[in-house]
Enzyme design. Sequence first.
Site: not given
Length: 475
Positions: A191-192, A195-196, A213, A247
Amino acid sequence: MEKTDQIQETFDKQQKTSAKLRAEKIKKRRERLNKLRKWILDNRELIGKAVYHDFKKPLEETDVTEIGPCLLEVNHAMKYLNKWTAPEMVKGHISYLGTTGYVYCEPKGVCLIISPWNYPFSLAVGPLISAIAAGNTVIMKPSELTPNTSSLLNSMIKELFPGDEVAVFEGGVEVSQELLALPFDHIFFTGSTAVGKIVMEAAAKNLSSVTLELGGKSPVIVDETASIRDAANRIAWGKLVNNGQTCVAPDYLLVHESIKEPFLKSFKFAMEKQFANGTQDFKNSDSYARIVNEKHHGRLSALLDDAISKGADISYGGEKDATEKYLAPSIVENYSSDADIATEEIFGPVLTLETYSSLDEVVDKINGQEKPLSMYIFSKKQQNIQKLLQEVSAGSVAINETLLQFAHPYLPFGGVNHSGIGKSHGKYGFMEFSNQKSILKQRSGLTSAAALMPPYPKARKYVDLFVNTILKWKL
Protein backbone atom coordinates in the site's frame (compact mmCIF):
# COMPACT_ATOMS: atom_id res chain seq x y z
CA MET A 1 -19.94 -13.59 17.72
CA GLU A 2 -18.46 -10.12 17.17
CA LYS A 3 -15.70 -9.70 14.61
CA THR A 4 -13.16 -8.85 17.33
CA ASP A 5 -13.84 -12.19 19.00
CA GLN A 6 -13.72 -14.00 15.65
CA ILE A 7 -10.35 -12.46 14.85
CA GLN A 8 -8.88 -13.45 18.22
CA GLU A 9 -10.33 -16.97 18.03
CA THR A 10 -8.96 -17.47 14.50
CA PHE A 11 -5.55 -16.16 15.51
CA ASP A 12 -5.42 -18.51 18.51
CA LYS A 13 -6.37 -21.50 16.36
CA GLN A 14 -3.79 -20.60 13.74
CA GLN A 15 -1.08 -20.40 16.39
CA LYS A 16 -1.80 -24.01 17.36
CA THR A 17 -1.96 -25.13 13.74
CA SER A 18 1.25 -23.33 12.78
CA ALA A 19 3.12 -25.42 15.37
CA LYS A 20 1.80 -28.60 13.73
CA LEU A 21 2.69 -27.41 10.22
CA ARG A 22 6.37 -27.29 11.15
CA ALA A 23 6.43 -31.07 11.36
CA GLU A 24 4.40 -31.93 8.26
CA LYS A 25 5.86 -33.15 4.98
CA ILE A 26 6.62 -30.68 2.20
CA LYS A 27 4.21 -32.48 -0.12
CA LYS A 28 1.34 -31.10 1.99
CA ARG A 29 2.40 -27.56 1.06
CA ARG A 30 2.47 -28.59 -2.59
CA GLU A 31 -1.05 -29.97 -2.26
CA ARG A 32 -2.30 -26.65 -0.89
CA LEU A 33 -0.58 -24.74 -3.67
CA ASN A 34 -2.01 -27.09 -6.29
CA LYS A 35 -5.55 -26.63 -4.92
CA LEU A 36 -5.10 -22.86 -5.18
CA ARG A 37 -3.71 -23.17 -8.70
CA LYS A 38 -6.62 -25.32 -9.85
CA TRP A 39 -9.18 -22.93 -8.36
CA ILE A 40 -7.66 -19.98 -10.23
CA LEU A 41 -7.69 -21.91 -13.52
CA ASP A 42 -11.29 -23.05 -12.99
CA ASN A 43 -12.57 -19.59 -12.03
CA ARG A 44 -10.91 -17.20 -14.48
CA GLU A 45 -14.29 -15.84 -15.54
CA LEU A 46 -15.42 -15.20 -11.94
CA ILE A 47 -12.17 -13.39 -11.16
CA GLY A 48 -12.47 -11.27 -14.30
CA LYS A 49 -16.07 -10.28 -13.51
CA ALA A 50 -15.27 -9.37 -9.90
CA VAL A 51 -12.37 -7.12 -10.89
CA TYR A 52 -14.42 -5.57 -13.73
CA HIS A 53 -17.26 -4.67 -11.38
CA ASP A 54 -14.78 -2.98 -9.04
CA PHE A 55 -13.27 -0.61 -11.64
CA LYS A 56 -14.14 -1.71 -15.17
CA LYS A 57 -10.84 -3.41 -15.77
CA PRO A 58 -10.88 -5.16 -19.18
CA LEU A 59 -11.03 -8.94 -18.91
CA GLU A 60 -7.93 -9.35 -21.05
CA GLU A 61 -6.02 -7.00 -18.75
CA THR A 62 -7.15 -9.05 -15.74
CA ASP A 63 -5.79 -12.20 -17.39
CA VAL A 64 -2.43 -10.49 -17.96
CA THR A 65 -2.02 -8.56 -14.72
CA GLU A 66 -4.05 -10.48 -12.13
CA ILE A 67 -4.37 -14.14 -13.11
CA GLY A 68 -1.16 -14.62 -15.13
CA PRO A 69 1.24 -13.43 -12.38
CA CYS A 70 -0.47 -15.67 -9.81
CA LEU A 71 -0.19 -18.74 -12.02
CA LEU A 72 3.44 -17.91 -12.76
CA GLU A 73 4.14 -17.52 -9.04
CA VAL A 74 2.42 -20.74 -7.97
CA ASN A 75 4.00 -22.79 -10.79
CA HIS A 76 7.43 -21.47 -9.84
CA ALA A 77 6.90 -22.24 -6.15
CA MET A 78 5.71 -25.77 -6.83
CA LYS A 79 8.66 -26.46 -9.13
CA TYR A 80 11.35 -25.27 -6.74
CA LEU A 81 9.79 -25.93 -3.33
CA ASN A 82 11.86 -29.05 -2.61
CA LYS A 83 15.05 -27.14 -3.45
CA TRP A 84 14.11 -24.12 -1.33
CA THR A 85 13.23 -26.22 1.70
CA ALA A 86 16.33 -28.44 1.56
CA PRO A 87 19.01 -27.58 4.16
CA GLU A 88 21.72 -25.51 2.45
CA MET A 89 25.26 -26.48 3.38
CA VAL A 90 27.73 -23.64 3.93
CA LYS A 91 31.48 -23.61 3.39
CA GLY A 92 33.74 -24.57 6.26
CA HIS A 93 36.80 -22.75 7.57
CA ILE A 94 40.11 -24.05 8.86
CA SER A 95 39.49 -22.50 12.28
CA TYR A 96 36.27 -24.53 12.51
CA LEU A 97 37.73 -27.93 11.72
CA GLY A 98 35.42 -30.75 12.69
CA THR A 99 32.21 -28.78 12.25
CA THR A 100 29.60 -28.67 9.52
CA GLY A 101 27.22 -25.79 9.04
CA TYR A 102 23.98 -25.38 7.14
CA VAL A 103 20.97 -23.10 6.88
CA TYR A 104 17.47 -24.45 7.37
CA CYS A 105 14.38 -22.45 6.36
CA GLU A 106 11.60 -22.90 8.88
CA PRO A 107 8.12 -21.30 8.80
CA LYS A 108 7.81 -18.03 10.67
CA GLY A 109 4.37 -19.02 11.98
CA VAL A 110 1.16 -16.99 11.85
CA CYS A 111 1.28 -14.35 9.11
CA LEU A 112 -0.88 -11.37 8.23
CA ILE A 113 -1.32 -10.21 4.63
CA ILE A 114 -2.89 -6.78 4.08
CA SER A 115 -3.48 -6.36 0.36
CA PRO A 116 -4.36 -3.25 -1.71
CA TRP A 117 -7.13 -2.34 -4.11
CA ASN A 118 -5.20 -1.60 -7.30
CA TYR A 119 -4.49 -5.24 -8.17
CA PRO A 120 -6.96 -6.72 -5.70
CA PHE A 121 -6.52 -10.36 -6.71
CA SER A 122 -2.86 -10.79 -7.60
CA LEU A 123 -1.45 -8.65 -4.78
CA ALA A 124 -3.44 -10.72 -2.28
CA VAL A 125 -2.78 -14.15 -3.76
CA GLY A 126 0.89 -13.59 -4.65
CA PRO A 127 2.06 -13.18 -1.03
CA LEU A 128 -0.33 -15.97 0.00
CA ILE A 129 1.50 -18.36 -2.33
CA SER A 130 4.84 -17.47 -0.74
CA ALA A 131 3.42 -17.82 2.77
CA ILE A 132 1.92 -21.26 2.06
CA ALA A 133 5.10 -22.41 0.32
CA ALA A 134 7.05 -21.47 3.44
CA GLY A 135 4.68 -23.48 5.66
CA ASN A 136 2.80 -20.72 7.47
CA THR A 137 -0.78 -20.07 8.47
CA VAL A 138 -2.29 -16.86 7.11
CA ILE A 139 -4.91 -14.27 7.93
CA MET A 140 -5.69 -12.07 4.95
CA LYS A 141 -7.23 -8.59 4.99
CA PRO A 142 -8.19 -7.53 1.43
CA SER A 143 -9.09 -3.95 0.52
CA GLU A 144 -12.56 -2.63 1.27
CA LEU A 145 -12.28 -0.38 -1.82
CA THR A 146 -12.72 -3.37 -4.13
CA PRO A 147 -15.61 -5.20 -2.44
CA ASN A 148 -16.41 -7.56 -5.30
CA THR A 149 -12.89 -8.97 -5.47
CA SER A 150 -12.58 -9.05 -1.68
CA SER A 151 -15.79 -11.07 -1.43
CA LEU A 152 -14.49 -13.45 -4.09
CA LEU A 153 -11.22 -13.90 -2.19
CA ASN A 154 -13.19 -14.69 0.96
CA SER A 155 -15.26 -17.31 -0.85
CA MET A 156 -12.18 -18.83 -2.47
CA ILE A 157 -10.29 -19.19 0.81
CA LYS A 158 -13.29 -20.71 2.62
CA GLU A 159 -13.67 -23.22 -0.19
CA LEU A 160 -10.01 -24.22 -0.23
CA PHE A 161 -8.72 -24.02 3.35
CA PRO A 162 -9.92 -24.53 6.92
CA GLY A 163 -9.92 -21.34 8.95
CA ASP A 164 -7.10 -22.50 11.19
CA GLU A 165 -4.82 -22.58 8.10
CA VAL A 166 -5.97 -19.58 6.02
CA ALA A 167 -8.72 -17.08 6.81
CA VAL A 168 -10.03 -13.80 5.38
CA PHE A 169 -11.43 -10.85 7.30
CA GLU A 170 -13.13 -8.16 5.24
CA GLY A 171 -13.76 -4.64 6.45
CA GLY A 172 -12.26 -1.20 6.75
CA VAL A 173 -9.58 0.49 8.81
CA GLU A 174 -11.01 -0.77 12.10
CA VAL A 175 -10.45 -4.40 11.04
CA SER A 176 -6.86 -3.63 10.04
CA GLN A 177 -6.27 -1.98 13.42
CA GLU A 178 -7.61 -4.99 15.31
CA LEU A 179 -5.44 -7.34 13.29
CA LEU A 180 -2.32 -5.22 13.68
CA ALA A 181 -2.68 -5.31 17.45
CA LEU A 182 -2.03 -9.07 17.43
CA PRO A 183 1.48 -10.57 17.76
CA PHE A 184 1.85 -11.95 14.24
CA ASP A 185 5.11 -13.66 13.35
CA HIS A 186 5.23 -11.75 10.05
CA ILE A 187 3.22 -8.98 8.41
CA PHE A 188 3.15 -8.46 4.65
CA PHE A 189 1.65 -5.09 3.67
CA THR A 190 1.18 -3.59 0.22
CA GLY A 191 0.00 0.00 0.00
CA SER A 192 0.98 3.61 0.50
CA THR A 193 4.07 4.83 2.31
CA ALA A 194 1.92 6.73 4.82
CA VAL A 195 -0.01 3.61 5.85
CA GLY A 196 3.20 1.55 5.70
CA LYS A 197 4.59 3.68 8.53
CA ILE A 198 1.48 2.92 10.62
CA VAL A 199 1.85 -0.81 9.93
CA MET A 200 5.53 -0.76 10.89
CA GLU A 201 4.79 1.13 14.10
CA ALA A 202 2.15 -1.43 15.06
CA ALA A 203 4.46 -4.32 14.19
CA ALA A 204 7.22 -2.85 16.35
CA LYS A 205 5.06 -3.21 19.45
CA ASN A 206 5.09 -6.99 19.00
CA LEU A 207 8.50 -7.14 17.29
CA SER A 208 6.80 -8.70 14.27
CA SER A 209 8.94 -8.83 11.14
CA VAL A 210 7.52 -6.95 8.16
CA THR A 211 7.54 -6.81 4.41
CA LEU A 212 6.37 -3.42 3.16
CA GLU A 213 5.67 -3.00 -0.54
CA LEU A 214 5.02 0.71 -0.88
CA GLY A 215 5.40 3.13 -3.78
CA GLY A 216 6.77 6.50 -4.67
CA LYS A 217 7.57 8.44 -7.80
CA SER A 218 9.15 6.09 -10.35
CA PRO A 219 11.13 8.03 -12.98
CA VAL A 220 11.52 7.25 -16.67
CA ILE A 221 14.64 8.47 -18.43
CA VAL A 222 14.65 8.62 -22.24
CA ASP A 223 18.06 9.65 -23.53
CA GLU A 224 19.11 10.87 -26.97
CA THR A 225 20.14 7.37 -28.11
CA ALA A 226 16.88 5.61 -27.24
CA SER A 227 14.65 3.95 -29.82
CA ILE A 228 11.84 6.49 -29.76
CA ARG A 229 9.11 4.20 -31.09
CA ASP A 230 9.97 1.36 -28.70
CA ALA A 231 10.23 3.72 -25.75
CA ALA A 232 6.89 5.36 -26.57
CA ASN A 233 5.07 2.03 -26.92
CA ARG A 234 6.45 0.54 -23.73
CA ILE A 235 6.00 3.65 -21.60
CA ALA A 236 2.42 4.10 -22.86
CA TRP A 237 1.55 0.56 -21.83
CA GLY A 238 3.40 0.80 -18.52
CA LYS A 239 1.66 4.05 -17.65
CA LEU A 240 -1.92 3.33 -18.71
CA VAL A 241 -2.39 -0.33 -17.86
CA ASN A 242 -4.85 -0.48 -14.93
CA ASN A 243 -5.48 3.23 -15.62
CA GLY A 244 -2.11 4.12 -14.13
CA GLN A 245 -3.04 2.67 -10.73
CA THR A 246 0.14 0.61 -10.46
CA CYS A 247 2.80 0.99 -7.76
CA VAL A 248 5.58 0.61 -10.35
CA ALA A 249 3.93 2.73 -13.05
CA PRO A 250 6.05 5.45 -14.67
CA ASP A 251 5.39 8.59 -12.63
CA TYR A 252 7.43 11.25 -14.36
CA LEU A 253 9.32 11.51 -17.64
CA LEU A 254 12.79 12.95 -18.08
CA VAL A 255 13.42 13.26 -21.82
CA HIS A 256 16.59 14.53 -23.48
CA GLU A 257 15.87 17.95 -24.95
CA SER A 258 17.02 16.92 -28.44
CA ILE A 259 14.25 14.32 -28.87
CA LYS A 260 11.32 15.84 -27.00
CA GLU A 261 9.10 16.62 -29.98
CA PRO A 262 9.51 13.33 -31.88
CA PHE A 263 9.10 11.41 -28.63
CA LEU A 264 5.90 13.25 -27.69
CA LYS A 265 4.42 12.65 -31.14
CA SER A 266 5.22 8.94 -30.94
CA PHE A 267 4.03 8.69 -27.33
CA LYS A 268 0.61 10.21 -28.07
CA PHE A 269 0.22 7.90 -31.05
CA ALA A 270 1.12 4.88 -28.90
CA MET A 271 -1.42 5.75 -26.18
CA GLU A 272 -4.21 6.21 -28.72
CA LYS A 273 -3.34 3.03 -30.62
CA GLN A 274 -3.18 0.82 -27.53
CA PHE A 275 -6.00 2.19 -25.41
CA ALA A 276 -8.40 4.02 -27.75
CA ASN A 277 -8.37 2.06 -31.03
CA GLY A 278 -6.30 4.72 -32.80
CA THR A 279 -8.53 7.62 -31.73
CA GLN A 280 -8.63 10.09 -28.83
CA ASP A 281 -11.90 8.61 -27.57
CA PHE A 282 -10.51 6.87 -24.49
CA LYS A 283 -13.82 7.28 -22.68
CA ASN A 284 -15.66 4.79 -24.90
CA SER A 285 -12.77 2.39 -25.35
CA ASP A 286 -13.11 -1.18 -24.11
CA SER A 287 -9.36 -1.23 -23.32
CA TYR A 288 -9.27 1.67 -20.87
CA ALA A 289 -10.07 1.03 -17.19
CA ARG A 290 -11.43 3.53 -14.65
CA ILE A 291 -10.30 5.17 -11.41
CA VAL A 292 -11.30 2.96 -8.49
CA ASN A 293 -13.66 5.43 -6.76
CA GLU A 294 -14.80 9.04 -6.47
CA LYS A 295 -12.30 9.86 -3.76
CA HIS A 296 -9.29 8.91 -5.86
CA HIS A 297 -10.79 10.59 -8.92
CA GLY A 298 -11.13 13.76 -6.86
CA ARG A 299 -7.53 13.48 -5.67
CA LEU A 300 -6.24 13.24 -9.26
CA SER A 301 -8.46 16.12 -10.39
CA ALA A 302 -7.09 18.22 -7.53
CA LEU A 303 -3.51 17.42 -8.58
CA LEU A 304 -4.23 18.66 -12.10
CA ASP A 305 -6.04 21.78 -10.88
CA ASP A 306 -3.23 22.61 -8.47
CA ALA A 307 -0.61 22.22 -11.20
CA ILE A 308 -2.56 24.46 -13.59
CA SER A 309 -3.06 27.12 -10.92
CA LYS A 310 0.72 27.21 -10.49
CA GLY A 311 1.46 27.69 -14.18
CA ALA A 312 1.56 24.17 -15.62
CA ASP A 313 0.38 23.29 -19.13
CA ILE A 314 -1.74 20.25 -19.94
CA SER A 315 -0.22 19.42 -23.32
CA TYR A 316 -2.43 16.38 -23.84
CA GLY A 317 -5.68 15.12 -22.32
CA GLY A 318 -7.06 16.66 -19.16
CA GLU A 319 -10.70 15.69 -19.74
CA LYS A 320 -12.47 14.23 -16.71
CA ASP A 321 -15.90 12.96 -15.71
CA ALA A 322 -16.43 12.40 -12.00
CA THR A 323 -19.71 10.52 -12.44
CA GLU A 324 -17.97 7.84 -14.51
CA LYS A 325 -14.68 8.07 -12.59
CA TYR A 326 -13.06 8.81 -15.94
CA LEU A 327 -9.85 10.73 -16.45
CA ALA A 328 -8.24 10.94 -19.88
CA PRO A 329 -4.54 10.16 -20.29
CA SER A 330 -2.87 13.47 -19.51
CA ILE A 331 0.60 14.95 -19.99
CA VAL A 332 1.63 17.85 -17.75
CA GLU A 333 4.52 20.14 -18.70
CA ASN A 334 6.10 23.32 -17.32
CA TYR A 335 4.93 22.51 -13.82
CA SER A 336 6.25 24.33 -10.77
CA SER A 337 8.47 22.55 -8.26
CA ASP A 338 6.02 23.55 -5.53
CA ALA A 339 3.06 21.93 -7.30
CA ASP A 340 1.68 18.86 -5.53
CA ILE A 341 2.13 16.83 -8.69
CA ALA A 342 5.90 17.36 -8.45
CA THR A 343 6.20 15.63 -5.08
CA GLU A 344 3.21 13.29 -4.64
CA GLU A 345 2.93 9.86 -6.23
CA ILE A 346 0.39 10.31 -9.02
CA PHE A 347 -1.13 6.80 -9.17
CA GLY A 348 -3.34 7.50 -12.16
CA PRO A 349 -3.25 8.19 -15.92
CA VAL A 350 -1.33 11.47 -15.54
CA LEU A 351 2.33 11.79 -16.51
CA THR A 352 4.56 14.79 -15.99
CA LEU A 353 7.30 15.57 -18.48
CA GLU A 354 10.41 17.70 -18.41
CA THR A 355 13.55 17.80 -20.49
CA TYR A 356 17.21 17.63 -19.54
CA SER A 357 20.52 18.33 -21.24
CA SER A 358 22.93 16.25 -19.13
CA LEU A 359 22.58 13.05 -17.10
CA ASP A 360 23.96 14.84 -14.05
CA GLU A 361 20.71 16.82 -13.99
CA VAL A 362 18.77 13.55 -14.05
CA VAL A 363 20.80 12.04 -11.21
CA ASP A 364 20.37 15.17 -9.08
CA LYS A 365 16.63 15.30 -9.81
CA ILE A 366 15.96 11.69 -8.80
CA ASN A 367 18.30 11.70 -5.81
CA GLY A 368 16.64 14.88 -4.57
CA GLN A 369 13.51 12.85 -3.78
CA GLU A 370 12.79 9.70 -1.79
CA LYS A 371 14.23 6.53 -3.33
CA PRO A 372 11.83 5.21 -5.97
CA LEU A 373 10.29 1.77 -6.10
CA SER A 374 11.34 1.46 -9.76
CA MET A 375 13.39 3.32 -12.34
CA TYR A 376 13.09 2.97 -16.10
CA ILE A 377 15.98 3.70 -18.46
CA PHE A 378 15.57 3.92 -22.23
CA SER A 379 18.97 4.10 -23.86
CA LYS A 380 21.31 2.34 -26.26
CA LYS A 381 24.40 3.82 -24.65
CA GLN A 382 25.92 1.52 -22.02
CA GLN A 383 27.83 4.38 -20.42
CA ASN A 384 24.59 6.24 -19.72
CA ILE A 385 22.89 3.13 -18.40
CA GLN A 386 25.81 2.32 -16.11
CA LYS A 387 25.93 5.86 -14.72
CA LEU A 388 22.27 5.74 -13.74
CA LEU A 389 22.55 2.24 -12.28
CA GLN A 390 25.53 3.23 -10.19
CA GLU A 391 24.51 6.69 -9.04
CA VAL A 392 20.77 6.30 -8.43
CA SER A 393 19.25 4.01 -5.77
CA ALA A 394 15.96 2.30 -6.65
CA GLY A 395 14.13 -0.83 -5.62
CA SER A 396 14.16 -2.23 -9.14
CA VAL A 397 15.26 -1.13 -12.60
CA ALA A 398 14.06 -2.01 -16.08
CA ILE A 399 16.18 -1.08 -19.09
CA ASN A 400 14.29 -0.40 -22.33
CA GLU A 401 11.11 -1.80 -20.76
CA THR A 402 8.50 -1.02 -18.09
CA LEU A 403 6.73 -3.11 -15.43
CA LEU A 404 8.04 -6.53 -16.48
CA GLN A 405 10.67 -6.61 -13.74
CA PHE A 406 7.82 -6.80 -11.22
CA ALA A 407 6.62 -10.26 -12.23
CA HIS A 408 9.93 -11.91 -13.19
CA PRO A 409 9.94 -15.13 -11.12
CA TYR A 410 13.71 -15.19 -10.61
CA LEU A 411 14.09 -11.53 -9.59
CA PRO A 412 13.46 -10.10 -6.12
CA PHE A 413 10.92 -7.31 -5.98
CA GLY A 414 10.77 -4.58 -3.34
CA GLY A 415 11.62 -1.01 -2.53
CA VAL A 416 14.22 0.95 -0.61
CA ASN A 417 13.35 2.87 2.58
CA HIS A 418 10.26 4.96 1.77
CA SER A 419 9.43 2.79 -1.24
CA GLY A 420 9.53 -0.45 0.73
CA ILE A 421 11.28 -2.90 3.03
CA GLY A 422 11.95 -6.54 2.18
CA LYS A 423 11.59 -8.51 -1.05
CA SER A 424 8.98 -10.73 -2.63
CA HIS A 425 8.34 -13.17 -5.49
CA GLY A 426 9.80 -16.59 -6.14
CA LYS A 427 12.53 -17.73 -3.79
CA TYR A 428 12.77 -14.23 -2.30
CA GLY A 429 9.10 -14.32 -1.27
CA PHE A 430 9.59 -17.77 0.23
CA MET A 431 12.60 -16.49 2.21
CA GLU A 432 10.62 -13.48 3.42
CA PHE A 433 8.10 -15.77 5.09
CA SER A 434 10.82 -18.08 6.45
CA ASN A 435 13.22 -17.91 9.36
CA GLN A 436 16.67 -18.78 8.09
CA LYS A 437 17.84 -20.89 10.98
CA SER A 438 21.61 -21.43 11.12
CA ILE A 439 22.77 -24.82 12.37
CA LEU A 440 26.30 -25.88 13.37
CA LYS A 441 27.09 -29.52 14.03
CA GLN A 442 30.24 -30.44 15.97
CA ARG A 443 31.92 -33.84 15.95
CA SER A 444 32.51 -35.80 19.16
CA GLY A 445 35.94 -36.01 20.75
CA LEU A 446 38.87 -33.67 20.11
CA THR A 447 37.95 -30.41 18.37
CA SER A 448 39.72 -27.19 17.44
CA ALA A 449 37.37 -25.27 19.74
CA ALA A 450 38.37 -27.38 22.78
CA ALA A 451 41.97 -26.15 22.56
CA LEU A 452 40.74 -22.55 23.00
CA MET A 453 38.86 -23.17 26.24
CA PRO A 454 40.19 -21.94 29.64
CA PRO A 455 42.32 -22.03 31.64
CA TYR A 456 43.71 -19.45 29.23
CA PRO A 457 47.43 -19.57 30.22
CA LYS A 458 47.42 -23.19 29.09
CA ALA A 459 45.55 -22.30 25.90
CA ARG A 460 47.78 -19.29 25.03
CA LYS A 461 49.70 -20.92 22.19
CA TYR A 462 46.49 -22.27 20.64
CA VAL A 463 44.83 -18.86 20.86
CA ASP A 464 47.85 -17.32 19.08
CA LEU A 465 47.66 -20.04 16.43
CA PHE A 466 43.93 -19.40 15.99
CA VAL A 467 44.43 -15.63 15.51
CA ASN A 468 47.44 -16.08 13.20
CA THR A 469 45.48 -18.55 11.07
CA ILE A 470 42.76 -15.94 10.59
CA LEU A 471 45.31 -13.23 9.77
CA LYS A 472 46.98 -15.44 7.15
CA TRP A 473 43.70 -16.22 5.45
CA LYS A 474 43.86 -15.09 1.82
CA LEU A 475 41.42 -12.29 1.08
